[in-house]
Design an enzyme around this catalytic site. Structure first.
Site, PDB file in Angstrom:
ATOM      1  CG  ASP A 172      -1.663   1.332   1.373  1.00 31.79           C
ATOM      2  OD1 ASP A 172      -2.594   1.697   0.584  1.00 31.79           O
ATOM      3  OD2 ASP A 172      -1.412   1.761   2.411  1.00 31.79           O
ATOM      4  CD  GLU A 225      -3.282  -2.158  -0.914  1.00 31.69           C
ATOM      5  OE1 GLU A 225      -3.730  -0.838  -1.271  1.00 31.69           O
ATOM      6  OE2 GLU A 225      -3.782  -2.730  -0.280  1.00 31.69           O
TER       7      GLU A 225
END
Length: 225
Positions: free
Chosen positions: A47, A119
């Site tokens: 992220d 992610e």
């Protein structure tokens, strides 16, 4: 084809194959196979890497975008639905390792699971080889989408709602979980979005991100009527 071959086809050599494999291990798989690590820690790293990569690309767009436009564009590019789209375009969800129940319930196509996996994959790639492999992968699926900064990639209702609210006030809406049901590997969240003490809308989803989007959609559609 395994993930190592998939990466080699893109000119990416990896040094820690178990780390890359971990990115595809959903918690349901770990629970059934008594493995030590799922992909959630790597998701945290991915992220951050994704946010930095996207922010850098948006900052360099010419002519320069203002801060509000940059924020809106980034939110569209990194929302759950968008990440799921990128992963499915690359067919990365083919490598997902799921528990049998999650597999049977359609987890391989579920946006929340696929976006988290994407992610985690970016996090593992960064830990293994720095930003070069990140550039390789993200250029393939995102760079073309930056050519027209005014194009709506995915409707991000959280951003749209906040923009609508701030057109009249400087206040910020908040989201809170009001109910969570279902097993840990397939939870169901009910979330409400509020402005001060006023409930603007509610939404349900199989992840907090999805439920927040649905709550924002509910509120936005009520407010623009």
């Amino acid at each position: 084809m395994n993930i190592t071959s998939w990466l080699k086809n893109r000119g990416i050599e990896i040094h820690n194959e178990p780390l890359i494999m971990q990115a595809f291990m959903h918690s349901s798989y770990v629970n059934e196979h008594r493995s030590k690590n799922d992909n959630e820690r790597l998701e945290f790293m991915g992220d951050a890497v994704l946010q930095l990569w996207i922010s850098d690309k948006i900052f360099r767009i010419e002519p320069p975008l203002d801060e509000g436009h940059m924020t809106t564009l980034r939110a569209q590019l990194v929302c759950e639905k968008a990440l799921s789209i990128y992963a499915k375009e690359l067919k990365l969800n083919d490598f997902l390792l799921l528990g049998s129940g999650e597999e049977k319930s359609g987890g391989r196509q579920r946006d929340s699971i696929v976006s988290d996996m994407f992610e985690a994959f970016l996090g593992a790639l960064f830990m293994d080889g720095g930003m070069d492999p990140i550039d390789n992968i993200l250029n393939e699926v995102i760079t073309s989408r930056l050519q027209d900064p005014n194009q709506v990639i995915v409707m991000d209702y959280k951003t749209k709602l906040q923009e609508f609210v701030q057109s009249d006030t400087r206040k910020t809406v908040t989201y809170e979980v009001i109910k969570m049901t279902g097993p840990s590997n397939n939870p169901r969240f009910e979330i409400q979005v509020k402005l001060d003490d006023i409930v603007l809308g509610k939404g349900i989803g199989n992840s907090k991100k999805k439920a927040e989007q649905m709550a924002a959609k509910d509120a936005f559609e009520k407010m623009v009527k």
